[in-house]
Design an enzyme around this catalytic site. Structure first.
Site, PDB file in Angstrom:
ATOM      1  N   GLY A 158      -3.741  -1.598  11.429  1.00  0.00           N
ATOM      2  CA  GLY A 158      -3.292  -2.969  11.239  1.00  0.00           C
ATOM      3  C   GLY A 158      -4.360  -3.922  11.741  1.00  0.00           C
ATOM      4  O   GLY A 158      -4.427  -4.241  12.921  1.00  0.00           O
ATOM      5  N   GLY A 159      -5.260  -4.329  10.856  1.00  0.00           N
ATOM      6  CA  GLY A 159      -6.243  -5.357  11.179  1.00  0.00           C
ATOM      7  C   GLY A 159      -7.362  -4.946  12.098  1.00  0.00           C
ATOM      8  O   GLY A 159      -7.981  -5.801  12.739  1.00  0.00           O
TER       9      GLY A 159
ATOM     10  N   ASN B 191      -1.959  -8.425  -0.650  1.00  0.00           N
ATOM     11  CA  ASN B 191      -2.207  -7.757  -1.921  1.00  0.00           C
ATOM     12  C   ASN B 191      -0.883  -7.369  -2.560  1.00  0.00           C
ATOM     13  O   ASN B 191       0.124  -7.170  -1.896  1.00  0.00           O
ATOM     14  CB  ASN B 191      -3.099  -6.525  -1.736  1.00  0.00           C
ATOM     15  CG  ASN B 191      -2.310  -5.270  -1.412  1.00  0.00           C
ATOM     16  OD1 ASN B 191      -1.790  -4.593  -2.300  1.00  0.00           O
ATOM     17  ND2 ASN B 191      -2.202  -4.961  -0.125  1.00  0.00           N
ATOM     18  N   ALA B 192      -0.953  -7.277  -3.898  1.00  0.00           N
ATOM     19  CA  ALA B 192       0.200  -6.798  -4.660  1.00  0.00           C
ATOM     20  C   ALA B 192      -0.319  -5.856  -5.749  1.00  0.00           C
ATOM     21  O   ALA B 192      -0.117  -6.072  -6.932  1.00  0.00           O
ATOM     22  CB  ALA B 192       0.957  -7.969  -5.273  1.00  0.00           C
ATOM     23  N   VAL B 193      -1.067  -4.849  -5.318  1.00  0.00           N
ATOM     24  CA  VAL B 193      -1.694  -3.930  -6.283  1.00  0.00           C
ATOM     25  C   VAL B 193      -0.625  -3.123  -7.020  1.00  0.00           C
ATOM     26  O   VAL B 193      -0.679  -2.968  -8.240  1.00  0.00           O
ATOM     27  CB  VAL B 193      -2.707  -3.005  -5.580  1.00  0.00           C
ATOM     28  CG1 VAL B 193      -3.204  -1.912  -6.532  1.00  0.00           C
ATOM     29  CG2 VAL B 193      -3.888  -3.825  -5.063  1.00  0.00           C
TER      30      VAL B 193
ATOM     31  N   GLY C 265      -3.130   5.854  -2.688  1.00  0.00           N
ATOM     32  CA  GLY C 265      -1.756   6.304  -2.897  1.00  0.00           C
ATOM     33  C   GLY C 265      -1.593   6.957  -4.267  1.00  0.00           C
ATOM     34  O   GLY C 265      -1.943   6.365  -5.283  1.00  0.00           O
TER      35      GLY C 265
ATOM     36  N   ASN D  52       2.088  -0.203   7.958  1.00  0.00           N
ATOM     37  CA  ASN D  52       1.710  -0.644   6.623  1.00  0.00           C
ATOM     38  C   ASN D  52       1.733  -2.182   6.626  1.00  0.00           C
ATOM     39  O   ASN D  52       1.940  -2.802   7.673  1.00  0.00           O
ATOM     40  CB  ASN D  52       2.687  -0.056   5.588  1.00  0.00           C
ATOM     41  CG  ASN D  52       2.066   0.035   4.197  1.00  0.00           C
ATOM     42  OD1 ASN D  52       1.300  -0.836   3.780  1.00  0.00           O
ATOM     43  ND2 ASN D  52       2.398   1.084   3.470  1.00  0.00           N
TER      44      ASN D  52
ATOM     45  N   CYS E  16       5.420   1.253   0.989  1.00  0.00           N
ATOM     46  CA  CYS E  16       4.688   0.335   0.120  1.00  0.00           C
ATOM     47  C   CYS E  16       5.586  -0.831  -0.282  1.00  0.00           C
ATOM     48  O   CYS E  16       6.643  -0.627  -0.872  1.00  0.00           O
ATOM     49  CB  CYS E  16       4.171   1.026  -1.124  1.00  0.00           C
ATOM     50  SG  CYS E  16       3.267  -0.127  -2.172  1.00  0.00           S
TER      51      CYS E  16
ATOM     52  N   LEU F 183       0.309   0.164  -6.355  1.00  0.00           N
ATOM     53  CA  LEU F 183       0.021   1.607  -6.472  1.00  0.00           C
ATOM     54  C   LEU F 183      -0.607   2.013  -7.793  1.00  0.00           C
ATOM     55  O   LEU F 183      -0.251   3.042  -8.369  1.00  0.00           O
ATOM     56  CB  LEU F 183       1.292   2.427  -6.235  1.00  0.00           C
ATOM     57  CG  LEU F 183       1.799   2.482  -4.799  1.00  0.00           C
ATOM     58  CD1 LEU F 183       3.129   3.225  -4.741  1.00  0.00           C
ATOM     59  CD2 LEU F 183       0.782   3.152  -3.881  1.00  0.00           C
TER      60      LEU F 183
END
Lengths: 260, 303
Positions: free
Chosen positions: B245-246, B71-73, B48, B194, B132, B75
């Protein structure tokens, strides 16, 4: 070149601490790629729905170019399943990953290796390399009690000029934390450290105060191990958030922003 | 018998096979070039990209969950200028399609990013990320309202000359409604889903496991819900649907295709097996051979 391949578990020995010394050889009989001390592998644990991601594990040693030695502490579901595997199990491993310790131009240098708990693992191969490179190596191992350090100090003895042990309860060696060992008062040209974060931070403070070059090995949570997921980042003074899996896991303490 | 795996997502985006890699799981491609031949993919969607460089969220950014991860990246990326100058030149040699995922905090951010990317001809498509969950303001908030989703889509449409895919969030009451809104606003395709907004509590420490408390859940844990959403959307829109998705293997990918997806994206699986995407391509081909399927389109939307 990184590889993903099947390995056969050839040895699985339990140490008094409950950690396991596990040896693997490539299933295809090939030699292992070159692995630097401090680099790690990503192990796939198949038998548990709770262990979805691979488990990053430091390489303890490489023997005879074919035998991969891992020092594994069963602390979660994945590592518990891993250490329970019987010999001859097939395990998928990705390797070698990350950047290891810098150990070139160490001839004549007096170096200190500080390891705590499972963090002592990557220091074995480092100790071997430094000694081969002509360094005078002192190893300091810390643990809570005799159980934690039993069978660990012997791994270094062939290579180190001194192996010092400290335990919190005094049941083996010096009583107290590893940084309270009298050996810390001597002068060293370099310090290498791997262990629990509070221990590494304490060692980093001493190194900084004495202006000694110092590298530490970080253990941030990660998913991919190859710099794609950006989950394992550490904040550095020179480049902001960087992936521990590709920029590290070994860092010079000068780069670690939050450790100042 | 030659099997035709080629798919056409419209507006010039023709893929050699229906397998793409999902943004945020594939870096800028080069992380995986050591393990696979990227040209064997239909295409790959790079990390992204935003107008300004972003450092992302503080650690911890990851927590493992049963059959998945959160996750909590946030962006983390070097920004679109850096992408155009330093990363784009490393991508021009590939024969597979390069798609750039774009994100922003306001509509004008998306437009500016698209304008900067427009002259880069090897960027065959953009994927507009209105979903996101890890960015405050913008991001998912655009994707949760049909009006705002349409507004972003229409604004980017005006400046982006090639294929425009819009990536949808599942964190809405009706994903079909959002899909229809972006279709009407000019999207060439929609990709879904997402990640699902999720959280884990560390009860020993009495704290949330992520620095941001909540993050995005991915992996096989979400797959059945993702398949259902793709199936619903595919029946409601005329533009192609890209399912994700998975997906861990070819069988998972085929579920999405049979539910109506024209192409699929491989995401979290890349973290566990860097060759997962190429294995999905091989697995789909093998399935077609075993079931006497001459063209992948025969399987699309059969449910």
């Amino acid at each position: 070149m990184k590889q993903v391949k099947d390995f056969i578990l050839t040895g699985n020995r339990t140490l008094p601490s409950g950690c396991h010394l596990m040896t693997f050889v490539p299933a295809d009989g090939a030699k292992l790629p070159a692995i630097e001390p401090g680099q790690f592998v990503q192990v796939k644990v198949d038998n548990s729905p709770k262990a979805f991601l691979r488990r990053p594990i430091s390489v303890c040693d490489v023997r005879y170019e074919t035998e991969l030695v891992l020092f594994v502490k069963p602390q979660g579901e994945g590592t518990r399943c891993l250490v329970e595997l019987p010999e001859n199990s097939v395990v998928n491993i990705m390797l070698p990953l990350g950047r290891g310790f810098s150990c070139d131009e160490c001839n004549g240098h007096k170096v200190l290796l500080v390891g705590g708990g499972v963090g002592a693992a990557p220091l074995v191969a480092l100790c071997k390399n430094l000694a081969a490179g002509g360094a005078d190596v002192t190893v300091a191992i810390g643990g809570r009690s005799r159980r934690d350090v039993a069978g660990v100090d012997v791994l270094y003895k062939p290579y180190a000029s001194k192996v010092l042990v400290a335990t919190d309860d005094g049941s083996c060696g010096h009583k107290g934390v590893v940084t309270s060992l009298p050996g810390f008062d001597e002068h060293y040209d370099r310090i290498y450290c791997c262990g629990p974060t509070p221990m590494m931070k304490a060692v980093a403070r001493i190194a900084r105060a004495k202006d000694i070059w110092c590298q530490v090995s970080l253990e941030n949570h990660m998913a991919c191990g190859i710099g794609a997921c950006l989950c394992c980042v550490e904040n550095t003074s020179d480049r902001g958030n960087v992936c521990v899996c590709t920029e590290g896991p070994v860092f010079n303490i000068n780069r670690l922003q939050s450790w100042e | 018998m030659g099997i035709n795996l080629k798919v056409d997502l419209g507006a010039g985006l023709k893929l050699d096979n229906p397998v793409l890699t999902a943004s945020g799981t594939f870096g800028f491609g080069h992380q995986y070039a050591e393990f696979i031949d990227l040209n064997r993919l239909g295409g790959f969607i790079v990390k992204g990209t935003t107008l300004e460089p972003r450092q992302g969220n503080p650690a911890p950014r990851l927590v493992e969950t049963p059959s998945g991860m959160i996750n909590a990246v946030g962006l983390q990326n070097p920004g679109v200028e850096d992408f155009a100058k330093y990363i784009y030149p490393t991508l021009t040699g590939f024969t597979s399609k390069v798609i750039v995922n774009i994100s922003g905090a306001q509509v004008s951010d998306y437009v500016k990013v698209a304008e900067i990317l427009a002259p880069l001809e090897k960027v065959s498509a953009i994927e507009v990320n209105i979903s996101c969950p890890n960015v405050k303001g913008g991001g998912m908030s655009f994707g949760t309202s049909p009006e705002m989703a349409a507004e972003v889509t229409a604004a980017v449409r005006k400046v982006w000359p090639r294929h425009m895919m819009v990536k949808l969030t599942p964190n809405v009451t009706s994903v079909v409604q959002i899909a229809k809104a972006v279709e009407a606003a000019g999207a060439d395709s929609v990709s879904l889903v997402n990640t699902f907004l999720a959280m884990v509590v560390d009860v020993e420490r009495r704290k949330a496991c992520l620095s941001t408390v909540t993050g995005g859940l991915s992996g096989p844990a979400i797959r059945p819900i993702a398949v259902r959403m793709v199936w619903q959307v595919a029946q409601a829109v005329k533009i192609p649907v890209v399912g994700l998705g998975g997906i861990m293997d070819a069988s998972d990918a085929l579920q999405f295709i049979m539910a109506g997806a024209t192409a699929v994206q491989i995401g979290t699986a890349n973290f566990i097996d860097p060759a997962a995407s190429v294995k999905v391509v091989d697995g789909i081909e093998d399935y077609c051979r075993r079931h006497n399927v001459a063209d992948i389109s025969e399987l699309r939307g059969i449910i």
